[in-house]
Design a protein around this motif. Structure first.
Motif: not given
Length: 246
Positions: A135-164
């Motif tokens: 999901i292209g967020l390797t560099e952001e792993l330690t960042r708070l999710s609230g600080e991500l851009s809208h697009g990055q939050k969408q990717w994180l959510e796709i990642g959370m779906l894939l994690a399940q």
């Protein structure tokens, strides 16, 4: 490719209005499919039926090799059986880091009590790294999710779906509100996910659908109007009349 989900003769009415009308649909595993159609075509109700949020008045919805009926299961049972859904608006835990969000999703596939006793396993840590890479967020792993851009939050959510680790992913308008570069990256992500999973993408953005380069199902008035490649369906006279001509 085996059939993973099969819907046949599905109808549902709300106050006399047929939101879904004798709908039949199937998707294999793995497969990528785009669903398009005008507003009110039944796209959201279609996803609500698969996830157990809405019960149809008639029809069958069968899932997996054993063709188990999703209509006999609760929403949480359907999720545990392997159906994951991403809504249009991203819902991530903003006060937690990206890594913590992915770890919670990873633990979540086991059940509520397992989360309490969840220990950081080596495999879990590796899986988080794998998903972060995808999901292209390797560099952001330690960042708070609230600080991500809208697009990055969408990717994180796709990642959370894939994690399940669902077998079927339902993704609602992933391109909405994204920059062109983010949209391109999202396409790559979904195409990659569809190598192992069945992925259904509901989308309005035709350019985005074209880049997915997959079979397209056109819904109208709650049933399938056309199916095939994007070029095939966009040259269909009925599709032009009800959807593209507007």
């Amino acid at each position: 490719m085996t059939t993973l989900l099969e819907m046949s003769g599905v109808s549902v009415s709300f106050d006399g209005f047929k939101a879904i009308n004798n709908l039949s649909f199937q998707i294999g595993e793995p497969e990528l499919r785009a669903i398009i159609g005008p507003n009110g075509a039944g796209k959201t109700t279609f996803m609500d039926i698969i996830t157990g949020k809405t019960r149809p008045d008639e029809g069958r919805v069968l899932f997996g090799e054993k063709s188990v009926s999703l209509l006999k299961m609760s929403e949480s049972q359907i999720a545990r059986a392997g159906v994951g859904r991403k809504f249009q608006k991203p819902t991530v835990f903003e006060a937690q880091t990206v890594r913590e969000n992915l770890a919670m999703a990873l633990a979540n596939k086991r059940g509520p009590f397992d989360v309490l006793f969840y220990r950081k396993s080596k495999r879990g840590a590796e899986r988080i790294e794998e998903i972060a890479e995808l999901i292209g967020l390797t560099e952001e792993l330690t960042r708070l999710s609230g600080e991500l851009s809208h697009g990055q939050k969408q990717w994180l959510e796709i990642g959370m779906l894939l994690a399940q680790d669902p077998r079927l992913l339902l993704v609602d308008e992933p391109a909405a509100g994204m920059t062109p570069a983010e949209r391109e990256k999202t396409t790559t992500m979904l195409v990659e996910a569809a190598r192992k999973h069945a992925v259904v993408v509901v989308e309005h953005d035709m350019e985005f659908v074209r880049r997915l380069n997959c079979k397209v199902t056109v819904l109208n008035e709650g049933s399938v109007l056309a199916e095939g490649s994007l070029d095939h369906v966009t040259n269909n006279k009925e599709v032009i009349d009800v959807y593209l001509g507007r």
